[in-house]
Design a protein around this motif. Structure first.
Motif, short mmCIF file in Angstrom:
data_model
loop_
_atom_site.label_atom_id
_atom_site.label_comp_id
_atom_site.label_asym_id
_atom_site.label_seq_id
_atom_site.Cartn_x
_atom_site.Cartn_y
_atom_site.Cartn_z
N UNK A 1 11.54 31.27 -1.15
CA UNK A 1 10.99 31.12 0.19
C UNK A 1 9.47 31.28 0.11
N UNK A 2 8.74 30.24 0.51
CA UNK A 2 7.28 30.28 0.52
C UNK A 2 6.82 30.35 1.97
N UNK A 3 6.32 31.49 2.38
CA UNK A 3 5.84 31.69 3.75
C UNK A 3 4.35 31.37 3.77
N UNK A 4 3.97 30.42 4.62
CA UNK A 4 2.60 29.92 4.60
C UNK A 4 2.46 28.78 3.61
N UNK A 5 3.47 27.92 3.58
CA UNK A 5 3.53 26.85 2.57
C UNK A 5 2.44 25.81 2.72
N UNK A 6 1.91 25.65 3.93
CA UNK A 6 0.87 24.65 4.14
C UNK A 6 -0.52 25.17 3.84
N UNK B 1 1.42 26.32 -4.86
CA UNK B 1 2.56 27.11 -5.32
C UNK B 1 3.87 26.36 -5.11
N UNK B 2 4.03 25.73 -3.96
CA UNK B 2 5.25 24.94 -3.72
C UNK B 2 5.40 23.86 -4.77
N UNK B 3 4.33 23.14 -5.05
CA UNK B 3 4.40 22.07 -6.05
C UNK B 3 4.71 22.63 -7.44
N UNK B 4 4.13 23.77 -7.77
CA UNK B 4 4.39 24.40 -9.06
C UNK B 4 5.86 24.81 -9.18
N UNK B 5 6.40 25.39 -8.13
CA UNK B 5 7.81 25.81 -8.16
C UNK B 5 8.74 24.61 -8.26
N UNK C 1 4.11 28.06 10.50
CA UNK C 1 3.91 28.09 11.95
C UNK C 1 3.70 26.67 12.48
N UNK C 2 3.27 25.78 11.57
CA UNK C 2 3.00 24.38 11.95
C UNK C 2 4.14 23.48 11.48
N UNK C 3 4.51 22.52 12.33
CA UNK C 3 5.60 21.62 11.98
C UNK C 3 5.21 20.53 11.01
N UNK C 4 3.93 20.10 11.06
CA UNK C 4 3.44 19.04 10.18
C UNK C 4 3.38 19.56 8.75
N UNK C 5 3.91 18.80 7.80
CA UNK C 5 3.94 19.23 6.41
C UNK C 5 2.61 19.03 5.68
N UNK C 6 1.68 18.33 6.29
CA UNK C 6 0.36 18.17 5.69
C UNK C 6 0.42 17.58 4.30
N UNK C 7 -0.24 18.24 3.34
CA UNK C 7 -0.32 17.73 1.98
C UNK C 7 1.01 17.78 1.24
N UNK C 8 2.01 18.44 1.83
CA UNK C 8 3.32 18.50 1.20
C UNK C 8 4.25 17.38 1.68
N UNK C 9 3.75 16.50 2.53
CA UNK C 9 4.58 15.40 3.05
C UNK C 9 5.24 14.58 1.95
N UNK C 10 4.55 14.29 0.83
CA UNK C 10 5.21 13.50 -0.23
C UNK C 10 6.42 14.19 -0.84
N UNK C 11 6.57 15.50 -0.59
CA UNK C 11 7.68 16.26 -1.17
C UNK C 11 8.75 16.58 -0.12
N UNK D 1 13.15 22.37 1.98
CA UNK D 1 13.77 22.75 3.25
C UNK D 1 12.67 23.33 4.12
N UNK D 2 12.30 22.62 5.19
CA UNK D 2 11.13 22.98 5.99
C UNK D 2 11.57 23.62 7.30
N UNK D 3 11.05 24.82 7.55
CA UNK D 3 11.35 25.54 8.79
C UNK D 3 10.05 25.90 9.48
#
Length: 316
Positions: free
Chosen positions: A4-9, A16-20, A32-42, A47-49
């Motif tokens: 679980x990565x809290x503050x993934x954006x 860290x998400x990409x490394x994992x 806190x934000x719904x938009x995945x930003x730079x993580x959209x390609x992944x 699992x985005x909450x």
């Protein structure tokens, strides 16, 4: 592992998400934000909450019936300029962290990694002594005090459990691709230089700062998450002890003719001489050369700029 990565954006969270993911782990992201930003390609691999990470109910939902093996708790909150209400800052970075730490008492979570900060040390001592995990602490602002208090909370939970399940890492000034400013403005010269814009910072050329590249940071955090056992519950990330003049020179090597201007501030409110010996000895942590790190920012911005131009020409 299910992480679980809290503050993934966030700046560090994205890397860290990409490394994992690259290491084959399953990632649950809480933002806190719904938009995945730079993580959209992944998006198909995460699992985005969306929700408030300081809420116990939100954390329970993120953990879910499948459970979680490891948690990185990295949300950032800064009260608006001029505000005297620190409720949000404490709830997000202090109270929320304590909620996560207490999960260890009830759930079989193998590792929680908490990003503390060298702000717990305050300004570099006048004698320039190298600081490490045993050095004096004199927190800078509420931010540094909150981080230090969370370190104490984590240490107490570990003591109660009889094992080092919560590990704190004191982050230095993090820089690298993906942030316009980064910590203490370390990215400004590279980002604006790559865009062909004049750049101005508040610091004088001789002002010094300890910098760590975001990719090196993410690798170390992932190493801690994967570690079967950690020798310590606190690590200094450390980094390169450089001046803003050094940063300008590295950027000019990548962007000849870049227009870079300095201010008059001679003291950075963070220490610049910080040892990573503990992390290097136990996990092999190393920090990439400044020229390579600044070039990575320049290259990233140039690619982004080219993509924007291509998109604009296609829609014109």
């Amino acid at each position: 592992m299910r992480c679980l990565v809290v503050g993934a954006r966030g700046f560090v969270g994205v890397d860290l998400v990409r490394e994992l993911l690259d290491r084959g782990h399953e990632v649950v992201a809480l933002e806190i934000r719904g938009d995945m930003g730079r993580l959209t390609p992944y998006a198909d691999r995460i699992t985005w909450l969306t929700g408030d990470s300081s809420s116990i109910e939100t954390l329970q939902k993120a953990i879910g019936p499948a459970g979680i093996d490891a948690i990185y708790y990295g949300p950032f909150f800064r009260s608006p300029a001029g505000s005297h209400d620190l409720t949000g800052e404490w709830a997000t970075m202090g109270g929320g962290a304590l909620n996560v730490f207490n999960l260890c008492r009830a759930l079989p979570i193998k590792r929680i990694v908490f990003p503390s900060s060298t702000a717990v040390h305050g300004i570099q001592p006048a004698d320039g002594v190298t600081l490490d995990e045993t050095s004096r602490v004199q927190p800078f602002m509420i931010y540094g005090a909150t981080k230090l208090l969370c370190e104490y909370f984590a240490r107490q939970v570990n003591a109660d459990l009889g094992e080092k399940r919560i590990v704190s890492v004191r982050l230095s000034a993090i820089y690298g691709p993906g942030a316009d400013i980064a910590s203490r403005g370390v990215n400004i010269f590279a980002v604006q230089g790559a865009r062909g814009n004049p750049a101005q910072i508040d610091y004088a050329p001789g002002a010094r700062v300890c910098v760590a590249h975001v990719a090196d940071t993410a690798r170390f955090l992932a190493d801690l998450i994967e570690a079967e056992r950690c020798e310590h519950d606190l690590y200094e990330l450390g980094g390169l002890d450089v001046s803003f003049g050094d940063i300008a020179d590295a950027v000019r090597a990548a962007v000849p003719g870049a227009e870079l201007g300095f201010g008059n501030e001679t003291e950075v409110p963070l220490p610049h001489n910080v040892s990573c010996a503990r992390a290097a000895s136990e996990f092999g942590l190393s920090h990439m050369p400044l020229i390579d790190g600044m070039r990575s920012v320049v290259d990233y911005e140039r690619i982004r700029g080219e993509r924007r131009r291509q998109t604009a020409s296609q829609t014109a």
